[in-house]
Design a protein around this motif. Structure first.
Motif: not given
Length: 309
Positions: A22-32
């Motif tokens: 979830e923490l990795l996805l936080f940065f991924f979706f923020l960039l997206c």
């Protein structure tokens, strides 16, 4: 409504239960999300600040980019917040608002894609009458119709969900409020409602998708009579439109045609049309479009020149 609805808030289960993922996805979706905002804002700025806004194709593209920004903004900021939060809760009122707004903007976007297909059909099949048929007044009317149809679709879904009783379970196996995960929490038989949802969303999406496929087949068929240069330009434009249609419609068909009770990958698949498609749309429309690239350079140089002065 209070007499049969005991739920005041819902809790999202999210995409994955693993905290590290979830923490990795936080940065991924923020960039997206930043990419969605930047890409679509560049398209909006380029079209509105250049002569392209006078052309129906770019007028519709401008509205499509606006829908991508607003539509994504109803889902992704809360998703990003929830990925960093310990408790992923949303009030009943906010949930209903998100459901309505999401389907309104998605409905408008789908009908804008129909307008774009109609525009390309007229441009290729009836080129001599193009400016008469696709005049400014008719373009405004088509956008107004897209909003009207989107509103009708979303208000029908909202009224249907508002009439349903939620008596206890409030864990939504999703990352946003959508009609299918909400149906799983209803404390009555939802067989009839599921059929109505499939009719309202699923069958409508399938019908529009088939209409779009048929229109692009007709366009490609009529390209036989064009010169090789004309064919290449038309194919480049139409292939971009087809890619966007596939990215938008295929995940929607998967989600809204299957009944609510079935075990499927709804929340994973929905990432494609809530995040990935709005992020890729600007790239598809700009990288494959020489006219857009030239307009972007002119607008950029105009802004640079004004800043230097």
């Amino acid at each position: 409504m209070e007499n049969h609805n005991n739920v005041t808030e819902f809790i999202f289960m999210g995409l994955w239960k693993n905290r590290h993922i979830e923490l990795l996805l936080f940065f991924f979706f923020l960039l997206c999300y930043l990419a969605v905002l930047m890409g679509n804002c560049i398209i909006l700025l380029t079209i509105t600040c250049s002569h392209l806004i006078e052309q129906p194709m770019y007028y519709f593209l401008c509205h499509l980019s606006l829908m991508d920004v607003t539509y994504t903004s109803t889902v992704v900021p809360r998703l990003i917040r929830d990925l960093a939060a310990a408790r992923k809760n949303i009030s009943y009122g906010e949930c209903m608002t998100q459901l309505f707004t999401l389907h309104l903007l998605a409905g408008v976007e789908i009908f804008i894609l129909v307008c774009m297909a109609l525009d390309r059909y007229v441009a290729i099949v009836k080129p001599l009458h193009y400016m008469v048929i696709m005049n400014q007044k008719r373009c405004h009317m088509l956008i107004a119709l897209a909003w009207l149809l989107g509103f009708w679709h979303s208000i029908a879904l909202l009224l249907m969900v508002l009439s349903l009783p939620f008596c206890g379970p409030n864990l939504i196996n999703h990352y946003f409020c959508d009609v299918k995960p909400l149906l799983k929490l209803v404390c009555q038989d939802t067989h009839v409602v599921s059929i109505l949802v499939i009719a309202n969303s699923g069958m409508v999406v399938v019908a529009i998708f088939l209409f779009l496929v048929a229109s692009y087949i007709l366009i490609l068929y009529n390209l036989r009579t064009r010169s090789s240069a004309g064919r290449r330009k038309a194919l480049s434009t139409c292939s971009s439109h087809i890619m966007v249609v596939v990215l938008c419609f295929v995940p929607c068909i998967y989600i809204y045609v299957l009944p609510a009770g079935s075990e499927n990958k709804d929340k994973e698949v929905s990432v494609f049309y809530t995040v990935i498609a709005p992020m890729l749309n600007p790239l598809i429309y700009t990288l494959r479009n020489t006219e857009m690239k030239l307009a972007m350079r002119k607008v950029w140089s105009r802004f640079s020149h004004s800043e230097l002065q």
